[in-house]
Motif scaffolding. Structure first.
Motif, PDB file in Angstrom:
ATOM      1  N   VAL A  12       0.855  -1.186   0.000  1.00 57.43           N
ATOM      2  CA  VAL A  12       0.000   0.000   0.000  1.00 57.43           C
ATOM      3  C   VAL A  12       0.890   1.234   0.000  1.00 57.43           C
ATOM      4  O   VAL A  12       2.083   1.175   0.275  1.00 57.43           O
ATOM      5  CB  VAL A  12      -0.960   0.013   1.208  1.00 57.43           C
ATOM      6  N   GLY A  13       0.275   2.362  -0.287  1.00 58.59           N
ATOM      7  CA  GLY A  13       1.006   3.622  -0.307  1.00 58.59           C
ATOM      8  C   GLY A  13       0.259   4.638  -1.141  1.00 58.59           C
ATOM      9  O   GLY A  13      -0.649   4.305  -1.915  1.00 58.59           O
ATOM     10  N   ALA A  66       6.545   4.656   0.628  1.00 56.48           N
ATOM     11  CA  ALA A  66       6.471   6.123   0.607  1.00 56.48           C
ATOM     12  C   ALA A  66       7.733   6.627  -0.069  1.00 56.48           C
ATOM     13  O   ALA A  66       8.845   6.305   0.371  1.00 56.48           O
ATOM     14  CB  ALA A  66       6.356   6.687   2.017  1.00 56.48           C
ATOM     15  N   GLY A  67       7.556   7.368  -1.162  1.00 61.11           N
ATOM     16  CA  GLY A  67       8.716   7.900  -1.877  1.00 61.11           C
ATOM     17  C   GLY A  67       9.621   6.828  -2.437  1.00 61.11           C
ATOM     18  O   GLY A  67      10.842   7.039  -2.532  1.00 61.11           O
ATOM     19  N   GLY A 126       1.539   5.869  12.827  1.00 61.55           N
ATOM     20  CA  GLY A 126       2.376   5.259  11.804  1.00 61.55           C
ATOM     21  C   GLY A 126       1.877   5.592  10.410  1.00 61.55           C
ATOM     22  O   GLY A 126       0.782   6.159  10.217  1.00 61.55           O
ATOM     23  N   HIS A 127       2.663   5.239   9.402  1.00 52.81           N
ATOM     24  CA  HIS A 127       2.273   5.486   8.008  1.00 52.81           C
ATOM     25  C   HIS A 127       0.998   4.712   7.654  1.00 52.81           C
ATOM     26  O   HIS A 127       0.124   5.240   6.965  1.00 52.81           O
ATOM     27  CB  HIS A 127       3.403   5.066   7.059  1.00 52.81           C
ATOM     28  N   TYR A 128       0.913   3.475   8.142  1.00 57.76           N
ATOM     29  CA  TYR A 128      -0.263   2.664   7.814  1.00 57.76           C
ATOM     30  C   TYR A 128      -1.520   3.276   8.427  1.00 57.76           C
ATOM     31  O   TYR A 128      -2.557   3.355   7.763  1.00 57.76           O
ATOM     32  CB  TYR A 128      -0.064   1.238   8.314  1.00 57.76           C
ATOM     33  N   LEU A 136      -4.808   4.548   6.500  1.00 55.75           N
ATOM     34  CA  LEU A 136      -6.108   3.996   6.869  1.00 55.75           C
ATOM     35  C   LEU A 136      -7.103   5.109   7.187  1.00 55.75           C
ATOM     36  O   LEU A 136      -8.275   5.044   6.794  1.00 55.75           O
ATOM     37  CB  LEU A 136      -5.939   3.066   8.076  1.00 55.75           C
ATOM     38  N   HIS A 137      -6.623   6.144   7.859  1.00 57.40           N
ATOM     39  CA  HIS A 137      -7.510   7.265   8.192  1.00 57.40           C
ATOM     40  C   HIS A 137      -7.981   7.969   6.915  1.00 57.40           C
ATOM     41  O   HIS A 137      -9.174   8.244   6.761  1.00 57.40           O
ATOM     42  CB  HIS A 137      -6.776   8.247   9.107  1.00 57.40           C
ATOM     43  N   ARG A 138      -7.044   8.270   6.016  1.00 55.86           N
ATOM     44  CA  ARG A 138      -7.425   8.962   4.768  1.00 55.86           C
ATOM     45  C   ARG A 138      -8.363   8.102   3.941  1.00 55.86           C
ATOM     46  O   ARG A 138      -9.317   8.603   3.336  1.00 55.86           O
ATOM     47  CB  ARG A 138      -6.167   9.316   3.970  1.00 55.86           C
ATOM     48  N   TRP A 139      -8.103   6.796   3.902  1.00 56.14           N
ATOM     49  CA  TRP A 139      -8.967   5.901   3.138  1.00 56.14           C
ATOM     50  C   TRP A 139     -10.369   5.840   3.736  1.00 56.14           C
ATOM     51  O   TRP A 139     -11.363   5.874   3.010  1.00 56.14           O
ATOM     52  CB  TRP A 139      -8.335   4.504   3.104  1.00 56.14           C
TER      53      TRP A 139
END
Length: 594
Positions: free
Chosen positions: A381-382, A557-558, A576-578, A582-585
């Motif tokens: 994911v990313g 990421a990048g 964390g990045h995940y 998850l929040h944005r999704w």
């Protein structure tokens, strides 16, 4: 894709002949037969002219009708034989030409489909279609009909010239005086045609590209009220192409009348000198008519040679475009001694993999290390641009990494043969592709030897059997135009059935739920689970619902690994990045229902 300039020199023609002759070699005896038969036709024409002179002197001048029958029978026989030889010769030449065109098109298309997808994507598809159709047909003149026409015309010129010299060498030399003028005119005209032909070929490709792009995007064009814009683009490209075609026609059309004027001047000179010779008793009327007949048959092949020079100019332009396409090298090739093991377990490992696209400012992937045990699923994911799609290209060897290694069962992917590797790895691409053909043919695309029972079993596992049977002809329903009458979910389930049927140990899923609504995604989860079961799976997605199907999650990421671990562990990680993804999704999924 920019084509190279065309060169009107004989050396360029010879270079192209050598390049394409191997594809004509299987039909070389057809070409030889065509030349020999056209020579027979020429001999019959020569005999017909000679007989006409004899009839003039022995029958028309003397009034002795008894001499007409044998001469008439001979003339009729020569005409029949010549007509038959001409017909069969033309047929052999045409058969060789069409077989060559088919071979060249297949050879060129076979080369194109072996180029990396990125290479093909950088080409204008309409121009590519023009090269594979119109340009391929033009090239034939260099190795097929052109040489046949040149040899038969040259020998015909030689035959009638020798006959004219034998009959009256003085008159013949007077006639031949025009030859340098015709040669000079052919050279000048062919140079002009060559200059225009290159632009015409390029513009033809532009017209096809504009039309292809506009037709494929007609819904967008209408939705944005841009019909006039795309019509204007097509009209502008078509106008440029029309002007170049007119310029070609003008230049080619001027050559024929020039030759006719020269021919008329020569005939008038022959008649004038011939009348003087008849008056002096050195030439009969039949002899004059015979000589005039030889000359009249002499000029058409001379004109044909000139027209051939003009035609070769256009063929050279097309040949340069085909050569450029064939000289485009694949980005990846097999190493010497490439491996073809019968069985692989499916363990994948990426070791410090890095890749940068040509001309890009920063790497798409950098120092990427991930291990996927055989039979396990990793979800990648990313955010957009993180490098997920690049990973897909590397796993299928559409491109090779600039640094690091991708390993399958501990062996570098570059050590496997390309066809073997792609038998071990099945791709379910982001854009679901439905080919023109029946449902049965679409499902069996990756395994042509599949039985009907295998196809139905794969469709059933993909939850596609019921809707397929409801189609007008069931599994024999033809899905034209990319399956546009099917829903997105139905197209995806056919693609899953296609992947299931291949039964490869490694599976790469690139955004399998893109463009599907929530209900369609839910219905797709069951077929996806059956597809992934027991296979090493790399699942690339924006849809974090699919992360729950994974044994391991990698967050990019990048172009680098920002985070990785078991889904449950990443879900519990604060800030964390995940968790951010998850929040944005979650916000994006919930937004439409507000």
């Amino acid at each position: 894709m920019t084509s190279t300039g065309t060169d009107a020199s004989p050396e360029k023609t010879l270079t192209l002949f050598r390049r394409f002759w191997p594809l004509m070699r299987p039909d070389r005896w057809r070409l030889v037969g065509a030349v020999l038969l056209l020579l027979v036709a020429t001999a019959c024409e020569l005999a017909g002219v000679w007989v006409f002179g004899r009839i003039t002197d022995d029958v028309l001048t003397t009034g002795v009708l008894g001499a007409l029958v044998p001469l008439a029978v001979f003339w009729l026989g020569a005409a029949a034989l010549g007509g038959l030889a001409h017909f069969v010769g033309d047929w052999l030449s045409a058969a060789a030409a069409e077989r060559f065109v088919a071979r060249l098109r297949n050879h060129t298309f076979g080369h194109v489909v072996r180029l990396s997808p990125g290479t093909v994507d950088r080409m204008e598809h309409g121009d590519l279609v023009a090269r594979l159709t119109d340009d391929v047909e033009e090239v034939e003149e260099i190795v097929g009909s052109g040489p046949v026409q040149a040899v038969s015309a040259a020998l015909s010129v030689l035959a009638f010239a020798v006959a004219a010299l034998i009959l009256r060498w003085e008159l013949a030399l007077l006639t031949f005086a025009a030859a340098p003028l015709l040669w000079f005119a052919a050279r000048r005209f062919s140079r002009r045609i060559g200059a225009v032909a290159q632009d015409e070929r390029e513009t033809n490709g532009e017209v096809v590209a504009v039309v292809e792009e506009s037709v494929s995007a007609v819904a967008l064009v209408q939705a944005y009220n841009r019909e006039e814009l795309v019509s204007g683009r097509a009209a502008a490209a078509g106008g440029r192409w029309a002007r170049l075609r007119i310029a070609q026609a003008r230049t080619s059309g001027a050559y024929g009348p020039l030759v006719s004027v020269v021919e008329t001047v020569c005939v008038l000179a022959i008649v004038g000198v011939g009348a003087w010779e008849i008056g002096a008793g050195r030439l009969s009327l039949g002899g004059l008519l015979t000589f005039a007949g030889f000359v009249s048959y002499l000029y058409p092949p001379v004109q044909s040679l000139g027209q051939l020079a003009l035609g070769l100019a256009a063929a050279r332009a097309a040949g340069a475009r085909i050569t450029e396409l064939l000289d485009t090298a694949p980005e990846v090739t097999n190493r010497p001694g490439a491996l073809r093991p019968d069985v692989v377990r499916g363990e994948l490992e990426l070791r410090s993999v890095g890749y940068r696209y040509p001309g890009a400012g920063r790497p798409a992937l950098e120092d990427l290390s991930v291990r996927v045990p055989a039979g396990r699923t990793v979800v990648v994911v990313g955010a957009s641009g993180a490098g997920k799609s690049t990973l897909t290209r590397l796993l299928l060897r559409f491109v090779d990494p600039e640094s690091g290694q991708l390993l399958l069962d501990g062996v570098d992917l570059r050590d496997y043969s390309l066809d073997a590797l792609r038998n071990y790895v099945t791709l379910l691409p982001q854009e679901t592709t439905i080919l023109h053909g029946t449902v049965r043919e679409n499902i069996a695309f990756g395994r042509p030897d599949a039985t009907d029972a295998d196809i139905v079993a794969a469709a059933t596992a993909a939850d596609a059997d019921l809707f397929i049977r409801a189609l007008s002809d069931g599994y024999d329903t033809v899905l034209g135009d990319r399956g546009r009458f099917l829903s997105g979910g139905q197209r995806q389930r056919i693609a899953i059935a296609r992947a299931l049927l291949r039964n490869s140990p490694v599976l790469v899923l690139d955004e399998p739920t893109t463009g599907l609504d929530t209900d369609a995604v839910r219905r797709l989860l069951g077929p996806l689970r059956r597809l992934m079961a027991g296979r090493t799976t790399v699942l690339i997605t924006h849809d974090l619902r699919l992360a729950t199907e994974a044994d391991h999650v990698v967050v990019l990421a990048g172009g680098q690994v920002a985070e990785q671990g078991a889904p449950a562990d990443l879900h519990r990680t604060d800030n964390g990045h995940y968790r951010a993804l998850l929040h944005r999704w979650s916000v994006a999924v919930a937004a439409p229902s507000r």
